[in-house]
Design an enzyme around this catalytic site. Structure first.
Site, short mmCIF file in Angstrom:
data_model
loop_
_atom_site.label_atom_id
_atom_site.label_comp_id
_atom_site.label_asym_id
_atom_site.label_seq_id
_atom_site.Cartn_x
_atom_site.Cartn_y
_atom_site.Cartn_z
N CYS A 70 58.99 117.62 7.21
CA CYS A 70 57.84 116.88 6.68
C CYS A 70 57.90 116.80 5.16
O CYS A 70 58.15 117.80 4.48
CB CYS A 70 56.55 117.57 7.12
SG CYS A 70 55.07 116.67 6.63
N CYS A 106 52.41 114.28 9.89
CA CYS A 106 53.69 114.86 10.32
C CYS A 106 53.62 115.39 11.76
O CYS A 106 54.59 115.32 12.49
CB CYS A 106 54.14 115.95 9.36
SG CYS A 106 54.69 115.24 7.78
N CYS A 170 26.73 114.41 -4.12
CA CYS A 170 27.42 115.59 -4.65
C CYS A 170 26.93 115.95 -6.05
O CYS A 170 26.67 117.12 -6.36
CB CYS A 170 28.93 115.33 -4.73
SG CYS A 170 29.63 114.58 -3.26
N CYS A 173 23.59 118.06 -7.30
CA CYS A 173 23.61 119.53 -7.43
C CYS A 173 24.78 120.00 -8.29
O CYS A 173 24.61 120.85 -9.15
CB CYS A 173 23.70 120.18 -6.07
SG CYS A 173 22.33 119.76 -4.98
N HIS A 174 25.96 119.45 -8.06
CA HIS A 174 27.17 120.02 -8.65
C HIS A 174 27.48 119.50 -10.05
O HIS A 174 28.48 119.89 -10.64
CB HIS A 174 28.36 119.82 -7.72
CG HIS A 174 28.26 120.66 -6.48
ND1 HIS A 174 28.33 122.03 -6.51
CD2 HIS A 174 28.08 120.32 -5.19
CE1 HIS A 174 28.19 122.50 -5.27
NE2 HIS A 174 28.04 121.48 -4.45
N ARG A 216 34.75 121.66 3.69
CA ARG A 216 33.74 121.93 2.67
C ARG A 216 32.89 120.69 2.37
O ARG A 216 31.67 120.74 2.29
CB ARG A 216 34.44 122.43 1.40
CG ARG A 216 33.59 122.68 0.18
CD ARG A 216 32.58 123.77 0.35
NE ARG A 216 31.30 123.23 0.83
CZ ARG A 216 30.19 123.94 0.95
NH1 ARG A 216 30.17 125.21 0.67
NH2 ARG A 216 29.08 123.39 1.38
N CYS A 220 28.88 120.07 3.04
CA CYS A 220 27.93 119.66 1.99
C CYS A 220 27.03 118.56 2.52
O CYS A 220 25.81 118.63 2.41
CB CYS A 220 28.67 119.16 0.75
SG CYS A 220 29.12 120.46 -0.41
#
Lengths: 259, 186
Positions: A70, A106, A170, A173-174, A216, A220
């Site tokens: 791969c 792959c 996103c 908050c971030h 992740r 969120c």
């Protein structure tokens, strides 16, 4: 019984924590990592990396081949430095791919699995193993191909988008509320100081989870009561390209070890 | 039998719109469509306010603000009985419920409740402002649609999106101002 045992263990852990709780969650994660290393001599994430290594080198799938053929962007079988340059454009698929989607590519094209046979329980350990080969290297993604430019712009728009019944995205908050917390959870400075793309995939000690950045991102959205984008779709890939570009030059800690 | 069909028809219409906005003119629309039907629908169903807050990364240019606020004010609905002050005990339930108000995620409320967020100001002792009509009206409207006061604020428009009804909004007002509410008890 199991729960009682777990509760007692947690209580005793809390007792340990109460003696000196670092203010910064980053320091706390480092401390927890040390504690785990001291008590068990190995990190849970090391075991996941080993599991991924087995999956990588075993001849599997209808074609009975390993994943050594791969190409993760630096040539077939070259793993060192590959994951810190993802997402990137791949000429063979004509798509910008992240670590998760490239593993799936792959597994389907090389090993002959059907797309629906590609399990998260295999993609995640494989991602851990491949990412671990870039530990300590700087993040180096490029925006060169037109498809990369398009994906970057999509990622930027989605990062700042406000949508759903909670009017969030996103950045709410971030970016805007980095030094605050929601409930008891502090927000990471995804584009700034934390350079979040530099430590994913990651092991999350607070709930014993092995997650890639796709997991992740989906979590969120889930936390906001927002429908989640599909795995391997352009949405999580675009968001990662945008975040990774902001994290360029940050030293990778792979796999990450987080709260 | 009709409903799913109508839903599907709406979805096909949305996809047709996407077809018009080809990947060249709007990569966002084209790409989110492949991110899953539900996800795409929420992104493509952005209302005018969300679109503006997205476009300007939540920093609206000054000249757009008056019209924005006017449009948001027009979205506010009031209880059928006209009362802006409801039942504080039900208000506490709505305030705490993660699926409705979810207010503790950002605000301190009852001082005894320790797991609160710090993204919004503390609401402890909010009742010190009194219960005059202007205070009740401001509190009601701010809870129902915060963007009628602060464009693109993090505080989501729970009333506009139907996370709580006008009557429940009045109950939330009561939870904030009522002297017997734990927010205001000494």
């Amino acid at each position: 019984m199991r729960w009682t045992g777990l509760a007692l263990l947690l209580l005793s852990l809390l007792g340990v924590l109460a003696q000196s709780v670092p203010e910064d969650p980053r320091d706390e994660a480092k401390r927890q990592k040390q504690l785990l290393l001291q008590t068990s001599g190995i990190l849970p994430s090391d075991l996941i990396v080993e599991q991924g290594k087995d999956l990588f080198y075993t001849k599997r799938g209808p074609r009975g081949v390993s994943l050594e053929g791969c190409d993760f962007g630096l040539g077939a079988g070259v793993l060192q430095g590959a994951s810190v340059q993802l997402p990137r454009y791949f000429a063979d698929t004509g798509k910008v791919e992240d670590l998760d989607s490239r593993i799936r590519t792959c597994m389907t094209q090389l090993q002959g699995f059907k797309p629906e046979e590609v399990k998260r329980s295999e993609v995640v350990p494989l991602a851990f193993f491949i990412a671990a080969q870039s530990d300590g290297l700087p993040i180096q993604v490029r925006i060169a191909a037109p498809a990369e430019r398009e994906m970057y712009e999509l990622g930027q728009k989605l990062f700042y988008a406000r949508s759903g019944a909670r009017d969030m995205g996103c950045a709410t908050c971030h970016v805007s509320y980095v030094n605050r917390r929601s409930g008891v959870l502090p927000f990471s400075d995804v584009l700034g100081k934390d350079a979040s793309m530099s430590h994913w995939p990651a092991y999350r000690y607070s709930n014993d989870q092995a997650w890639t950045m796709e997991d992740r991102i989906r979590a969120c959205y889930g936390n906001l009561g927002h429908p989640q984008p599909d795995f391997y779709s352009p949405v999580p890939i675009a968001l990662q390209l945008f975040m990774a570009y902001q994290a360029n030059q940050a030293k990778a800690e792979l796999p990450g070890f987080l709260r | 039998m009709m409903r799913p069909r109508l839903k599907q028809a709406g979805w096909i219409a949305a996809l047709a719109l996407l077809g018009l906005a080809s990947s060249q003119s709007d990569p966002l629309k084209a790409a989110v469509a492949t991110g899953g039907a539900q996800y795409a629908q929420v992104i493509l169903d952005q209302d005018e306010g969300q679109r503006l807050c997205t476009q300007y990364q939540s920093q609206l240019p000054g000249e757009l603000i008056p019209k924005f606020i006017e449009a948001q004010k027009a979205l506010i609905r009031y209880p059928a009985n006209g009362k802006l002050l409801g039942d504080w005990q039900n208000g506490e339930k709505v305030f705490t419920d993660p699926k409705r108000g979810n207010c503790y995620a950002c605000h301190q409320g009852d001082p005894k409740q320790l797991a609160y967020g710090t993204m919004g100001p503390s609401l402890a002792n909010y009742g010190a402002r009194g219960t005059s009509e202007p205070i009740l009206r401001y509190t009601y409207e701010k809870i129902y649609n915060s963007w009628a006061f602060v464009p693109c604020s993090l505080m989501y428009r729970g009333g506009v999106h139907g996370l709580f009804t006008p009557e429940e909004t009045a109950d939330l007002v009561a939870f904030l101002v009522d002297a017997n509410s734990p927010l205001n008890r000494r």
